[in-house]
Scaffold this motif. Sequence first.
Motif, PDB file in Angstrom:
ATOM      1  N   ASN A  28     -32.273 -27.557  27.666  1.00  0.00           N
ATOM      2  CA  ASN A  28     -33.166 -26.870  26.233  1.00  0.00           C
ATOM      3  C   ASN A  28     -32.400 -25.784  26.018  1.00  0.00           C
ATOM      4  OD1 ASN A  28     -35.741 -28.096  28.489  1.00  0.00           O
ATOM      5  ND2 ASN A  28     -35.738 -28.640  26.102  1.00  0.00           N
ATOM      6  N   ALA A  29     -32.340 -25.348  24.704  1.00  0.00           N
ATOM      7  CA  ALA A  29     -31.528 -24.130  24.332  1.00  0.00           C
ATOM      8  C   ALA A  29     -32.094 -22.990  24.571  1.00  0.00           C
ATOM      9  CB  ALA A  29     -31.359 -24.568  22.683  1.00  0.00           C
ATOM     10  N   ASP A  30     -31.455 -22.019  25.281  1.00  0.00           N
ATOM     11  CA  ASP A  30     -31.760 -20.773  25.474  1.00  0.00           C
ATOM     12  C   ASP A  30     -31.754 -20.041  24.177  1.00  0.00           C
ATOM     13  OD1 ASP A  30     -29.262 -19.927  25.467  1.00  0.00           O
ATOM     14  OD2 ASP A  30     -29.167 -19.693  27.603  1.00  0.00           O
ATOM     15  N   ILE A  60     -30.576 -23.493  15.943  1.00  0.00           N
ATOM     16  CA  ILE A  60     -31.729 -24.425  16.407  1.00  0.00           C
ATOM     17  C   ILE A  60     -32.568 -23.434  16.913  1.00  0.00           C
ATOM     18  CG2 ILE A  60     -30.466 -26.543  16.350  1.00  0.00           C
ATOM     19  CD1 ILE A  60     -30.347 -26.039  19.627  1.00  0.00           C
ATOM     20  N   GLU A  61     -33.948 -24.058  17.206  1.00  0.00           N
ATOM     21  CA  GLU A  61     -34.915 -23.409  17.584  1.00  0.00           C
ATOM     22  C   GLU A  61     -34.633 -23.376  19.276  1.00  0.00           C
ATOM     23  OE1 GLU A  61     -38.689 -24.762  16.619  1.00  0.00           O
ATOM     24  OE2 GLU A  61     -38.493 -24.485  14.586  1.00  0.00           O
ATOM     25  N   ALA A  62     -35.199 -22.147  19.708  1.00  0.00           N
ATOM     26  CA  ALA A  62     -35.220 -22.020  21.096  1.00  0.00           C
ATOM     27  C   ALA A  62     -35.958 -22.731  21.791  1.00  0.00           C
ATOM     28  CB  ALA A  62     -35.603 -20.696  21.617  1.00  0.00           C
ATOM     29  N   PRO A  99     -26.584 -30.262  19.491  1.00  0.00           N
ATOM     30  CA  PRO A  99     -28.076 -30.389  19.245  1.00  0.00           C
ATOM     31  C   PRO A  99     -28.456 -31.781  19.083  1.00  0.00           C
ATOM     32  CG  PRO A  99     -27.110 -29.054  17.461  1.00  0.00           C
ATOM     33  CD  PRO A  99     -26.058 -29.510  18.261  1.00  0.00           C
ATOM     34  N   GLY A 100     -29.510 -31.936  20.042  1.00  0.00           N
ATOM     35  CA  GLY A 100     -29.940 -33.344  20.644  1.00  0.00           C
ATOM     36  C   GLY A 100     -30.235 -34.308  19.265  1.00  0.00           C
TER      37      GLY A 100
END
Length: 245
Positions: A192-194, A203-205, A231-232
């Motif tokens: 999950n992106a920090d 992208i969103e955190a 990005p997934g």
Amino acid sequence: MSGTAKTDGNGGIALYQRIRNDLEGRILSGEWPPGYRVPFEHELMDTYSCSRMTVNKVLSGLAAAGLVERRRRAGSFVSRPKVHSAVLQIPDLKAEVENRGEQYSYKLLDRQKRGALKRDKARLEIRVGSPVLALRCRHDADEQPFALEERLLNLSAVPEALKQNFSVIPPSTWLVDHVPWTEAEHRISACNADKSLAADLQIEAGAACLVIERRTWRNGEPITSVRLVHPGALYDLVARFTPAG
């Protein structure tokens, strides 16, 4: 005739292996890069004082191993590295983006020559303090982030990388064109992106990301370690195979 007997008689096998080891070593060390023309058969015959049959056997063996490509009337040339994987090939991000009908672009975000840190030791299997080139790059599709690349290059194995600024040519493209490798390893995971990663990928955190990590070696010596984060929602992996593999 006595010279021919020495190379093609009882000593022929030893001589064949010596020539094979010599040529193979030059290819795998990078002394003869992809696309390099191997000396013609008559040149190898003069160099090693052997018969055409011995030289032909050596070149045929190198071609069967995928190290050289033999072209009629043109000679033999060092092959580009080929990937053999039942699950995943080394990606050409430019080709993947363009195959989606989108415009590819690339940006070098950071470039540092430094000594390897403790965390680099695990990634690249080198000693702390060994010289490395650390790169951060972003690959875009239609001006939107497609992948963030974090790469370490072992400068003991590829010192010529220091001459490249990588501001125009992505490091993966340069490596494939100039640096042979003999072994590769892939690792696929998710994260999950920090906040920092989310900012880089726009992208969103907390958004899901696909992570592909790859390491390559040449005759047991580490060449590079790279971590690609996508990005997934923009990337998937597809493999098609038969029951026999």
